[in-house]
Design an enzyme around this catalytic site. Structure first.
Site, PDB file in Angstrom:
ATOM      1  N   LYS A 101     -12.475  -0.619   6.990  1.00 59.40           N
ATOM      2  CA  LYS A 101     -13.584  -0.918   6.072  1.00 59.40           C
ATOM      3  C   LYS A 101     -14.572  -2.066   6.869  1.00 59.40           C
ATOM      4  O   LYS A 101     -16.167  -1.820   5.884  1.00 59.40           O
ATOM      5  CB  LYS A 101     -13.158  -1.694   5.104  1.00 59.40           C
TER       6      LYS A 101
ATOM      7  N   TRP B 235       1.505  -0.853   0.132  1.00 63.26           N
ATOM      8  CA  TRP B 235      -0.043  -0.016   0.127  1.00 63.26           C
ATOM      9  C   TRP B 235       0.777   1.192  -0.182  1.00 63.26           C
ATOM     10  O   TRP B 235       1.675   1.139   0.762  1.00 63.26           O
ATOM     11  CB  TRP B 235      -1.094   0.209   1.447  1.00 63.26           C
TER      12      TRP B 235
ATOM     13  N   ASP C 277      -0.330  -5.819   9.376  1.00 66.63           N
ATOM     14  CA  ASP C 277      -1.365  -5.018   8.795  1.00 66.63           C
ATOM     15  C   ASP C 277      -2.457  -5.765   8.221  1.00 66.63           C
ATOM     16  O   ASP C 277      -2.798  -6.260   7.440  1.00 66.63           O
ATOM     17  CB  ASP C 277      -0.270  -3.970   7.678  1.00 66.63           C
TER      18      ASP C 277
HETATM   19  C1  LMR Z   1      -6.689   2.179  -0.486  1.00 66.56           C
HETATM   20  O1  LMR Z   1      -5.982   1.841  -0.601  1.00 66.56           O
HETATM   21  O2  LMR Z   1      -7.893   2.786  -1.109  1.00 66.56           O
HETATM   22  C2  LMR Z   1      -7.571   2.421   1.414  1.00 66.56           C
HETATM   23  O3  LMR Z   1      -6.649   2.012   1.664  1.00 66.56           O
HETATM   24  C3  LMR Z   1      -7.952   3.783   1.523  1.00 66.56           C
HETATM   25  C4  LMR Z   1      -6.685   4.655   1.575  1.00 66.56           C
HETATM   26  O4  LMR Z   1      -6.370   5.033   2.255  1.00 66.56           O
HETATM   27  O5  LMR Z   1      -5.478   5.222   0.520  1.00 66.56           O
END
Ligand code: LMR
Length: 399
Positions: free
Chosen positions: A246, A130, A211
């Site tokens: 979520k 991420w 996570d």
């Molecule tokens: C995402 O990956 O789209 C979500 O976790 C929202 C974010 O804050 O990035």
């Protein structure tokens, strides 16, 4: 002094939200940000949340300070939800939890805590991971390196390569793992792989940092906690960042939890005191509202059952959309196998488009996804599925 600052590009995920809002096309489709949408394209308030919120408003009798750890009963409920009701680590009083402002808050608090444990620590993150892991962890002072994870050719985890890289990680360093529903790729470790990783962590001495932001969106609320539970069973120390954005649909309320598993009760108490000190220096204490809702749901059997049903509904909708997307892509007659999308879990998968194709989908078709071609599957529905399929077909035909 502000003249010294340079302007920055918008965040790659949150920036898309604004671009999408500004798009005037009636055909526009948002497959960008990871927010659950129902068949009508809305992000509804869960019924269990609505009910718990009303009770909270009726029952709340003070706005006094909450304290750095947040609501103690919330923390206890979250420990049970994640570690299970029969966890030896919990029974042995090795686990501590604090309520945080969202999963991001948990990640940052833990990163600051870990820098105190070892100012030279490196955290190994999956390639890909991420995007926001980098600032949340890196700006706290952790050095970041990557281990191989997703193979874009085979659409599966390069587990041997991952293990080989991690076999060189030692004591004092950290390995970030996605508890379930990997963001961005949707390819999850299975139970056997979690066991192998736990064994490696013990052998090499690195500390797992899990996570988990999508518990319940993969295979089930209990099933999705398997990685955390296997790891907790085997290692002496680990940390976990959790989010209720979520699975409780509480995105804007900012509800999350930071967990620490320590060797023993004494170490757990010391770690907890450090955690509280980190929090005091960052934001003093978390907001009360969202966590009070979650606590009410988890403590009340009827509300919990209602919530579990709603999570199951969201999970099933996403799974059904995955099947339909794969079917639709297969029917478009490409010489490409998209069946991996059906095997993947949670909100995201990569479509396997290049950045130029992603840009054309946005510019010419008003279909929004991340530059990596990560799509948030819940943005699809019966009303836009064919349009998305036709648009992808056009873009791929020019390939
Ligand atoms: C995402 O990956 O789209 C979500 O976790 C929202 C974010 O804050 O990035």
């Amino acid at each position: 002094m502000f003249e010294n600052l340079k302007p920055l590009d918008p965040d790659p995920i949150l920036g898309l939200i604004n671009e999408f809002k500004a798009d005037e096309s009636s055909l526009k489709v948002d497959l960008g940000v990871g927010v659950y949408r129902n068949e009508q394209g809305k992000t509804p308030i869960l019924e269990a949340v609505r009910e718990a919120e009303q009770r909270r408003i009726r029952e709340e009798n003070t706005k006094e300070y909450l304290g750095g750890a947040g609501e103690v009963a919330y923390n206890q409920a979250m420990i049970k939800l994640l570690f299970g009701t029969d966890s030896a680590e919990v029974d042995n009083d090795r686990v501590r939890a604090v309520q945080t402002p969202g999963g991001c808050g948990a990640l940052r608090v833990l990163a600051e805590f870990l820098v105190r444990c070892n100012p030279d620590a490196t955290i190994w993150v999956s390639n890909p991971t991420w995007a926001n892991h980098m600032p949340l962890l890196g700006e706290a002072g952790l050095k970041i390196r990557e281990y191989p994870y997703y193979n874009y050719e085979t659409h599966s985890i390069d587990f041997d390569e991952m293990m080989e890289t991690l076999s060189h990680v030692g004591k004092g360093d950290l390995v970030l793992l996605h508890g379930c529903c990997h963001n961005p790729c949707g390819a999850d470790l299975d139970e056997t792989q979690w066991h192998a990783l736990a064994k490696l962590a013990n052998l090499k001495g690195f500390t797992p940092f899990i996570d988990i932001a999508y518990q319940g969106f993969g295979d089930g609320v209990e099933e999705d906690a398997i990685g955390v539970r296997v790891m907790a069973n085997h290692v002496e120390e680990m940390v976990v960042a959790q989010s209720c954005s979520k699975n409780f649909g509480l995105y804007r309320e900012r509800v999350g939890t930071a967990f620490i598993l320590s060797k023993n009760t004494k170490q757990a108490d010391i770690a907890y005191s450090q955690l509280l000190n980190v929090i005091r220096g960052m934001y003093s204490m978390p907001p009360a509202h969202g966590a009070a809702i979650v606590r009410r749901i988890l403590e009340d059997e009827a509300l919990k059952t209602m919530w579990m049903g709603e999570v199951a509904e969201m999970r099933h909708r996403i799974k059904t959309l995955r099947v339909e997307l794969v079917k639709g892509l297969a029917a478009s007659g490409f010489n490409r196998d998209f069946s991996f999308i059906e095997r993947e879990r949670g909100m995201f998968s990569f479509l396997g488009l290049d950045p130029e194709q992603v840009a054309i989908l946005k510019k010419e078709h008003s279909i929004y996804m991340l530059g990596s071609s990560r799509v948030s599957i819940a943005g699809l529905n019966a009303g836009n599925m064919q349009y998305v399929l036709d648009s992808i077909t056009k873009v791929l035909k020019n390939d």
